[in-house]
Design a protein around this motif. Structure first.
Motif, short mmCIF file in Angstrom:
data_model
loop_
_atom_site.label_atom_id
_atom_site.label_comp_id
_atom_site.label_asym_id
_atom_site.label_seq_id
_atom_site.Cartn_x
_atom_site.Cartn_y
_atom_site.Cartn_z
N ILE A 258 -14.52 8.47 12.70
CA ILE A 258 -13.66 6.90 12.86
C ILE A 258 -12.51 7.12 12.23
O ILE A 258 -11.64 6.53 12.55
N TYR A 259 -12.59 7.21 10.89
CA TYR A 259 -11.48 6.98 9.99
C TYR A 259 -10.27 7.81 10.15
O TYR A 259 -9.11 7.49 10.41
N ARG A 260 -10.37 9.29 10.57
CA ARG A 260 -9.54 10.15 10.94
C ARG A 260 -8.81 9.84 12.18
O ARG A 260 -7.46 10.09 12.55
N ARG A 261 -9.59 9.24 13.13
CA ARG A 261 -9.21 8.91 14.23
C ARG A 261 -8.33 7.58 14.56
O ARG A 261 -6.97 7.76 15.08
N ARG A 262 -8.29 6.85 13.45
CA ARG A 262 -7.56 5.73 13.31
C ARG A 262 -6.37 5.80 12.58
O ARG A 262 -5.54 5.38 12.64
N ALA A 263 -6.79 6.61 11.30
CA ALA A 263 -5.71 6.57 10.27
C ALA A 263 -4.68 7.70 10.53
O ALA A 263 -3.56 7.92 10.03
N LYS A 264 -5.41 8.92 11.32
CA LYS A 264 -4.36 9.99 11.51
C LYS A 264 -4.43 10.37 13.23
O LYS A 264 -5.01 11.49 13.66
N PRO A 265 -3.73 9.37 13.88
CA PRO A 265 -4.07 9.63 15.21
C PRO A 265 -3.28 10.90 15.68
O PRO A 265 -3.59 11.37 16.89
N ASN A 266 -2.24 11.40 14.93
CA ASN A 266 -1.50 12.55 15.26
C ASN A 266 -1.89 13.91 15.02
O ASN A 266 -1.54 15.00 14.96
#
Length: 280
Positions: free
Chosen positions: A256-264
């Motif tokens: 969840i965190y990586r999807r939101r914080a690092k969408p690229n």
């Protein structure tokens, strides 16, 4: 129906040398893991040789980690039986200890080889789960990793074949086949991960590995609660059950965190971006 003798845990006898089914099944899982990981690595622009070199380091250190994990949490026994620490043929390898040690090796290896860590984890994660699923049948042959007492009627009621039912007759009592529950769950996880990770725009790099952790730890939490050979931290707290809960929360939280914080972040199917012959 008459009760048959337990299966022989020894696969082959060559004079004084005994080759046990446990070792045969572990080796089978490892070989399959290596072959599948090499094939997938080539598709993702990672050299198969890098995977082989990595696993040559991971396997022995993973075994050491698995043994240390077990010994640490049973130190009250091994402190008085020091020679038994090295007698791994008597049993006592913990999956989580092997995973932790293997992960440490992978992080160091990827750093020095300049390989994308998350992608390498994604490549090997489903095959590690496959090796775990196969390895649990070694526990079956050794009549270990079983659960609470049950009845033959219950085991027949869930439509188990007789060879499994008979093998679950241990010390005069029928036992829950926890090895089977975990192995089946792991095989299902392998099928899902191998079939889904090639779908376009489904997994970001790192999410196959994190899904593996979440999938395995979810089931291990519940299954561990029924086992009779658990390692305990203190009181009724089972080490692997607590660790499973932590790993599940961390894995899901990281997705969840990586999807939101690092969408690229790159998609899994993007691969490493390295060109043959895998320039660094």
């Amino acid at each position: 129906m008459s009760l048959l003798a337990a299966l022989d845990p020894v696969a082959l006898r060559l004079g004084p040398l005994q080759i046990k089914w446990y070792g045969v099944l572990i080796a089978t899982g490892v070989v399959l893991a290596v072959i599948l990981s090499m094939r997938e690595a080539d598709r993702r622009q990672i050299s198969p040789d890098d995977i082989v070199d990595l696993l040559l380091w991971m396997l022995p250190i993973g075994v050491i980690g698995a043994r240390l994990y077990y010994v640490i949490f049973r130190w009250s026994y091994y402190a008085n039986n020091f020679g038994e620490i090295f007698a791994i043929w008597h049993g006592g390898l913990a999956i989580y200890g092997g995973i932790i040690a293997g992960l440490a090796v992978l992080l160091v290896y990827c750093y020095y080889r300049m390989l994308p860590t998350w992608l390498v984890l994604d490549i090997i994660a489903p095959t590690v789960l496959l090796a775990q699923a196969i390895g649990r049948w070694g526990n079956f042959m050794n009549q270990e990793a079983f659960g609470a007492t049950t009845t033959r009627a219950f085991l027949e009621g869930i439509h188990l074949p007789n060879f499994i039912i008979n093998q679950m007759y241990i010390n005069g009592l029928y036992r829950q086949p926890d090895f089977l529950y975990e192995s089946t769950w792991s095989f299902l996880g392998v099928i899902l991960l191998l079939s889904l990770r090639h779908r376009t725009h489904l997994f970001k790099q790192g999410e196959v590995a994190l899904s593996y952790i979440a999938w395995y730890s979810f089931a291990r939490f519940w299954i561990e609660g029924t086992r009779t050979d658990s390692l305990y931290l203190f009181g009724p707290i089972r080490v692997s059950q607590l660790l499973s809960a932590i790993l599940f929360v961390v894995a899901v939280g990281l997705i969840i965190y990586r999807r939101r914080a690092k969408p690229n972040n790159p998609w899994y199917l993007d691969g490493s971006g390295l060109k043959y012959p895998y320039e660094r």
